[in-house]
Design a protein around this motif. Structure first.
Motif, PDB file in Angstrom:
ATOM      1  N   LYS A  27       0.835  -1.204   0.000  1.00 23.08           N
ATOM      2  CA  LYS A  27       0.000   0.000   0.000  1.00 23.08           C
ATOM      3  C   LYS A  27       0.869   1.253   0.000  1.00 23.08           C
ATOM      4  CE  LYS A  27      -4.255  -1.564   2.067  1.00 23.08           C
ATOM      5  NZ  LYS A  27      -5.243  -1.305   3.110  1.00 23.08           N
ATOM      6  N   PHE A  28       0.361   2.276  -0.675  1.00 17.06           N
ATOM      7  CA  PHE A  28       1.010   3.566  -0.721  1.00 17.06           C
ATOM      8  C   PHE A  28      -0.094   4.610  -0.852  1.00 17.06           C
ATOM      9  CE2 PHE A  28       1.014   1.440  -4.817  1.00 17.06           C
ATOM     10  CZ  PHE A  28       0.313   2.331  -5.617  1.00 17.06           C
ATOM     11  N   PRO A  29       0.190   5.874  -0.580  1.00 15.95           N
ATOM     12  CA  PRO A  29      -0.855   6.892  -0.724  1.00 15.95           C
ATOM     13  C   PRO A  29      -1.358   6.943  -2.165  1.00 15.95           C
ATOM     14  CG  PRO A  29       1.024   7.783   0.457  1.00 15.95           C
ATOM     15  CD  PRO A  29       1.434   6.432  -0.065  1.00 15.95           C
ATOM     16  N   LEU A  30      -2.666   6.886  -2.308  1.00 16.34           N
ATOM     17  CA  LEU A  30      -3.267   6.885  -3.643  1.00 16.34           C
ATOM     18  C   LEU A  30      -3.499   8.302  -4.135  1.00 16.34           C
ATOM     19  CD1 LEU A  30      -5.907   4.065  -3.089  1.00 16.34           C
ATOM     20  CD2 LEU A  30      -3.801   3.924  -4.430  1.00 16.34           C
ATOM     21  N   PRO A  31      -3.477   8.482  -5.461  1.00 14.24           N
ATOM     22  CA  PRO A  31      -3.780   9.816  -5.997  1.00 14.24           C
ATOM     23  C   PRO A  31      -5.265  10.118  -5.851  1.00 14.24           C
ATOM     24  CG  PRO A  31      -3.510   8.247  -7.787  1.00 14.24           C
ATOM     25  CD  PRO A  31      -3.164   7.525  -6.516  1.00 14.24           C
ATOM     26  N   VAL A  32      -5.593  11.376  -5.951  1.00 12.90           N
ATOM     27  CA  VAL A  32      -6.988  11.796  -5.840  1.00 12.90           C
ATOM     28  C   VAL A  32      -7.804  11.081  -6.925  1.00 12.90           C
ATOM     29  CG1 VAL A  32      -6.830  13.844  -7.332  1.00 12.90           C
ATOM     30  CG2 VAL A  32      -8.472  13.797  -5.478  1.00 12.90           C
ATOM     31  N   GLY A  33      -8.995  10.655  -6.560  1.00 11.17           N
ATOM     32  CA  GLY A  33      -9.852   9.909  -7.484  1.00 11.17           C
ATOM     33  C   GLY A  33      -9.895   8.435  -7.148  1.00 11.17           C
ATOM     34  N   PHE A  34      -9.037   7.996  -6.215  1.00 10.62           N
ATOM     35  CA  PHE A  34      -8.996   6.609  -5.771  1.00 10.62           C
ATOM     36  C   PHE A  34      -8.982   6.548  -4.250  1.00 10.62           C
ATOM     37  CE2 PHE A  34      -6.820   6.302  -9.921  1.00 10.62           C
ATOM     38  CZ  PHE A  34      -7.610   5.338 -10.522  1.00 10.62           C
ATOM     39  N   PRO A  82      -9.856  18.578  -6.857  1.00  6.42           N
ATOM     40  CA  PRO A  82      -9.642  18.005  -5.534  1.00  6.42           C
ATOM     41  C   PRO A  82      -8.189  17.614  -5.281  1.00  6.42           C
ATOM     42  CG  PRO A  82     -10.608  16.376  -6.988  1.00  6.42           C
ATOM     43  CD  PRO A  82     -10.546  17.662  -7.761  1.00  6.42           C
ATOM     44  N   LYS A  83      -7.829  17.620  -4.008  1.00  7.18           N
ATOM     45  CA  LYS A  83      -6.512  17.174  -3.569  1.00  7.18           C
ATOM     46  C   LYS A  83      -6.721  16.483  -2.225  1.00  7.18           C
ATOM     47  CE  LYS A  83      -1.981  18.970  -2.320  1.00  7.18           C
ATOM     48  NZ  LYS A  83      -1.153  20.153  -2.191  1.00  7.18           N
ATOM     49  N   ARG A  84      -6.103  15.317  -2.060  1.00 14.41           N
ATOM     50  CA  ARG A  84      -6.240  14.603  -0.788  1.00 14.41           C
ATOM     51  C   ARG A  84      -5.117  15.032   0.150  1.00 14.41           C
ATOM     52  NH1 ARG A  84      -9.585  10.882   0.154  1.00 14.41           N
ATOM     53  NH2 ARG A  84      -9.768  10.180  -1.991  1.00 14.41           N
ATOM     54  N   SER A  85      -5.488  15.347   1.368  1.00 14.78           N
ATOM     55  CA  SER A  85      -4.520  15.768   2.373  1.00 14.78           C
ATOM     56  C   SER A  85      -3.969  14.540   3.095  1.00 14.78           C
ATOM     57  CB  SER A  85      -5.206  16.691   3.372  1.00 14.78           C
ATOM     58  OG  SER A  85      -4.332  17.021   4.408  1.00 14.78           O
ATOM     59  N   TYR A  86      -2.676  14.557   3.382  1.00 14.31           N
ATOM     60  CA  TYR A  86      -2.049  13.472   4.130  1.00 14.31           C
ATOM     61  C   TYR A  86      -1.376  14.026   5.363  1.00 14.31           C
ATOM     62  CZ  TYR A  86      -2.970  10.564   0.112  1.00 14.31           C
ATOM     63  OH  TYR A  86      -3.615   9.887  -0.877  1.00 14.31           O
ATOM     64  N   GLY A  87      -1.724  13.475   6.498  1.00 13.88           N
ATOM     65  CA  GLY A  87      -1.117  13.874   7.759  1.00 13.88           C
ATOM     66  C   GLY A  87      -1.868  15.006   8.429  1.00 13.88           C
ATOM     67  N   GLY A  88      -1.660  15.128   9.703  1.00 16.04           N
ATOM     68  CA  GLY A  88      -2.251  16.220  10.471  1.00 16.04           C
ATOM     69  C   GLY A  88      -3.749  16.079  10.667  1.00 16.04           C
ATOM     70  N   VAL A  89      -4.374  17.174  10.994  1.00 11.28           N
ATOM     71  CA  VAL A  89      -5.804  17.209  11.282  1.00 11.28           C
ATOM     72  C   VAL A  89      -6.636  16.854  10.047  1.00 11.28           C
ATOM     73  CG1 VAL A  89      -7.681  18.716  12.056  1.00 11.28           C
ATOM     74  CG2 VAL A  89      -5.411  18.967  13.034  1.00 11.28           C
ATOM     75  N   TRP A  90      -6.145  17.211   8.864  1.00 14.93           N
ATOM     76  CA  TRP A  90      -6.906  17.008   7.625  1.00 14.93           C
ATOM     77  C   TRP A  90      -6.620  15.660   6.970  1.00 14.93           C
ATOM     78  CZ3 TRP A  90     -10.624  20.321   6.232  1.00 14.93           C
ATOM     79  CH2 TRP A  90     -10.628  21.564   6.856  1.00 14.93           C
TER      80      TRP A  90
END
Length: 175
Positions: A27-34, A82-90
């Protein structure tokens, strides 16, 4: 621990990572849309608006053949992307914002959008500087030298053939 033991541990960990990647399960961080479903499979984002904006980006690029044109059309229509946030509160949340040229290129160059699982797109290269310090750099690898490529791994927004065609188009253009 001796240096040799640390080397062996690191090699075993890397081997485990490679084995998992060969199965398409690393697993790895997925791009927006997935996103990942409950079973850990890659699936299209359940948010229809997110999916429609990603589809629109590919549709506009197919129509115009230019990343700048895609940005201009999004700007003219006042569409956010859209953009997916990674880490923190978001962490994991979708954030909407202006689409820029770098973002369009990032989407167009990402094989995940073609439903392809890839491992080894980037390599870490270590060199010794003139001052004797070890310098690490991340370099992109050409498509033919990607370590693991699993086509039809998940549902994509475009086909693998379209993705390869877009890469050739992007190479020839001065974005």
């Amino acid at each position: 621990m001796s240096q040799a033991e640390l080397h062996f541990i690191r090699a075993r960990l890397h081997g485990g990572k490679i084995n998992k990647a060969k199965k398409g399960k690393l697993k790895f961080p997925l791009p927006v849309g997935f996103c990942y479903d409950s079973e850990g499979n890659v699936v299209p984002d359940p948010n229809e608006e997110v999916r429609s904006r990603v589809k629109l980006l590919f549709s506009l690029f197919r129509e115009t053949g230019s990343a700048y044109s895609v940005v201009m059309r999004f700007s003219e229509e006042k569409f956010d992307f859209p953009k997916r946030s990674y880490g923190g509160v978001w962490n994991g949340k979708i954030i909407w914002g202006k689409l820029n040229h770098g973002r369009v290129l990032g989407v167009l160059k990402n094989p995940s959008y073609a439903g392809v699982y890839v491992f080894g797109r980037h390599k870490q290269i270590k060199t010794i500087s003139s001052r004797g310090k070890i310098v690490s750099q991340i370099k992109k690898s050409p498509i033919e030298s990607w370590q693991i490529t699993i086509t039809e791994h998940h549902e994509g927004y475009i086909t693998w053939e379209e993705f390869l065609k877009y890469q050739k188009t992007l190479e020839t253009l001065l974005y």
